[in-house]
Scaffold this motif. Structure first.
Motif, short mmCIF file in Angstrom:
data_model
loop_
_atom_site.label_atom_id
_atom_site.label_comp_id
_atom_site.label_asym_id
_atom_site.label_seq_id
_atom_site.Cartn_x
_atom_site.Cartn_y
_atom_site.Cartn_z
N VAL A 185 0.85 -1.19 0.00
CA VAL A 185 0.00 0.00 0.00
C VAL A 185 0.89 1.24 0.00
O VAL A 185 1.73 1.41 0.89
N ALA A 186 0.70 2.10 -0.98
CA ALA A 186 1.52 3.31 -1.07
C ALA A 186 0.69 4.46 -1.64
O ALA A 186 -0.33 4.24 -2.30
N ARG A 187 1.16 5.67 -1.38
CA ARG A 187 0.52 6.86 -1.96
C ARG A 187 1.61 7.78 -2.49
O ARG A 187 2.70 7.86 -1.93
N SER A 188 1.29 8.48 -3.56
CA SER A 188 2.22 9.47 -4.08
C SER A 188 1.43 10.61 -4.72
O SER A 188 0.19 10.63 -4.68
N THR A 198 9.82 5.41 -8.48
CA THR A 198 10.41 4.44 -7.57
C THR A 198 9.36 3.47 -7.03
O THR A 198 9.57 2.25 -6.97
N LEU A 199 8.21 4.01 -6.64
CA LEU A 199 7.14 3.15 -6.13
C LEU A 199 6.62 2.21 -7.21
O LEU A 199 6.27 1.05 -6.93
N LEU A 200 6.57 2.68 -8.46
CA LEU A 200 6.12 1.82 -9.56
C LEU A 200 7.09 0.64 -9.75
O LEU A 200 6.66 -0.49 -9.96
N LYS A 201 8.38 0.90 -9.67
CA LYS A 201 9.36 -0.17 -9.82
C LYS A 201 9.18 -1.21 -8.71
O LYS A 201 9.24 -2.43 -8.95
N ALA A 202 8.98 -0.72 -7.49
CA ALA A 202 8.78 -1.64 -6.37
C ALA A 202 7.49 -2.44 -6.55
O ALA A 202 7.44 -3.64 -6.30
N ALA A 203 6.43 -1.75 -6.99
CA ALA A 203 5.14 -2.42 -7.18
C ALA A 203 5.22 -3.50 -8.25
O ALA A 203 4.64 -4.59 -8.11
N ILE A 209 -0.92 -8.16 -4.70
CA ILE A 209 -1.57 -6.90 -5.07
C ILE A 209 -0.72 -5.72 -4.59
O ILE A 209 -0.23 -5.72 -3.46
N ALA A 210 -0.49 -4.76 -5.45
CA ALA A 210 0.26 -3.55 -5.09
C ALA A 210 -0.60 -2.34 -5.42
O ALA A 210 -0.86 -2.05 -6.60
N VAL A 211 -1.07 -1.65 -4.39
CA VAL A 211 -1.97 -0.51 -4.56
C VAL A 211 -1.17 0.79 -4.50
O VAL A 211 -0.47 1.05 -3.53
N LEU A 212 -1.29 1.60 -5.56
CA LEU A 212 -0.68 2.93 -5.59
C LEU A 212 -1.78 3.96 -5.74
O LEU A 212 -2.38 4.09 -6.81
#
Length: 349
Positions: A185-188, A198-203, A209-212
């Motif tokens: 779970v992340a927000r940007s 960076t969060l996209l690469k990690a996701a 499931i990877a929620v951005l």
């Protein structure tokens, strides 16, 4: 007098990724969104992340529902598969595609209306099943495709020229994802290109499931200073939870153990390196994620970063005990039970 022409300098070779492809190969069609839309910035970050990771576009499926955000898969990864589903139904289509072919990398792009309103049920069940999907919510607080009505993430008391005043409290995408047991779970903020990428690469490297939830201002209907979904509010109030870096698994590195950093190894050998700033946040602590999100909502702060990650929970395809070979490529004789086996089942009943 020497009239011999000097040889022209050789052109610099274009930069390519691990697959030998230039970044232009990862682009899609020209955008038809409003000039300055935050969604276009997110598409650019997806292009960069996919190119740098060396994703094979022929093994990527892009999925979406209905809305401005759901148009964007046409604008990136032009050589990949795509499916534009009906309003709020993107997770169902993603589930079917991944069960049929578990080798695909799935990127779903949705909006705050498509996810938090008509699609909230499907969103929740995709979380609890841990569907191996990068689920991007391009969150602007309005229905931009239908003239700017309030969405379920609109601020309480927000006033818009044509929609009046919103008298309902907002849903928080990240809190809803945590409550449904999402494993990433992340927000940007669309204006923070480095963090989004960076969060996209990690996701894309996460197992499950990877929620951005990406705040993406609507320049036409919801970009005034009082809105928490505007560029000016986001730039002024964004508080990164930590500095993020992503180190692909194909690079041989050694990371020293620093007191002010937390390192999380992903299933494929990749790492997210979290450098602690003012917030002493452990992204493996689910309760801590709830706390910082609730505090940020109460204090009207735009807190961004990786709130929670869990690499231990099996994804939906593992729970189904599917064979390694994608179902879509199995021959009929392996998919269809024999007459004898069916007779045995009926006899047992």
């Amino acid at each position: 007098m020497n009239t011999t022409k000097r040889p022209a300098p050789s052109a610099r070779a274009p930069k390519t990724n691990i697959l030998g492809l230039e970044k232009n190969e990862y682009r899609g069609r020209p955008s038809t969104l409003c000039k300055g839309c935050g969604h276009d910035s997110i598409s650019a970050r997806i292009i960069n992340a996919a190119w740098e990771l060396g994703l094979d576009q022929t093994q990527v499926i892009k999925l979406s529902g209905i809305g401005c955000s759901s148009k964007t898969p046409a604008y990136f990864l032009g050589h990949s598969h795509g499916f534009n589903a009906v309003h709020g139904r993107m997770p169902s289509v993603a589930t079917g595609a991944l069960v049929a072919n578990r080798t695909l990398t799935a990127i779903g792009v949705s909006g705050d209306g498509d996810t938090a309103s008509i699609g909230i049920g499907q969103f929740k069940h995709a979380m609890r099943r841990n569907l191996p999907l990068v689920y991007i919510v391009e969150n602007n607080g309005v229905y931009g495709l239908t003239k700017g009505q309030f969405s379920a993430t609109a601020d309480l008391g927000q006033q818009l020229k044509y929609a009046g005043v919103n008298d309902l409290p907002p849903l928080d995408i990240c809190i809803e994802a945590l409550a449904a047991n999402a494993t990433f779970v992340a927000r940007s903020f669309a204006g923070d290109a480095k963090q989004v990428e960076t969060l996209l690469k990690a996701a894309l490297s996460h197992r499950g499931i990877a929620v951005l939830d990406i705040i993406s201002p609507c320049v036409t209907f919801n970009n005034h200073e009082t809105s928490t979904k505007s560029y000016s509010w986001g730039k002024e109030h964004e508080i990164p939870l930590h500095d993020l870096d992503f180190i692909p698994s194909y690079e041989e590195i050694e990371i020293d153990d620093y007191d002010d950093e937390v390192e999380i190894q992903l299933h494929d050998g990749s790492w997210i390196v979290l450098k602690k700033l003012a917030e002493d946040h452990d992204p493996t602590d689910r309760l801590a994620a709830y706390r910082v999100l609730e505090e940020a909502r109460r204090e009207q702060k735009l807190l961004t970063g990786l709130f929670y990650v869990n690499e231990e929970q099996p994804d939906m395809l593992e729970l189904l005990n599917l064979v390694d070979e994608p179902l879509v490529s199995l021959p009929t004789e392996l998919l269809r039970p024999s007459r004898e086996s069916l007779e045995e089942v009926m006899a047992a009943l």
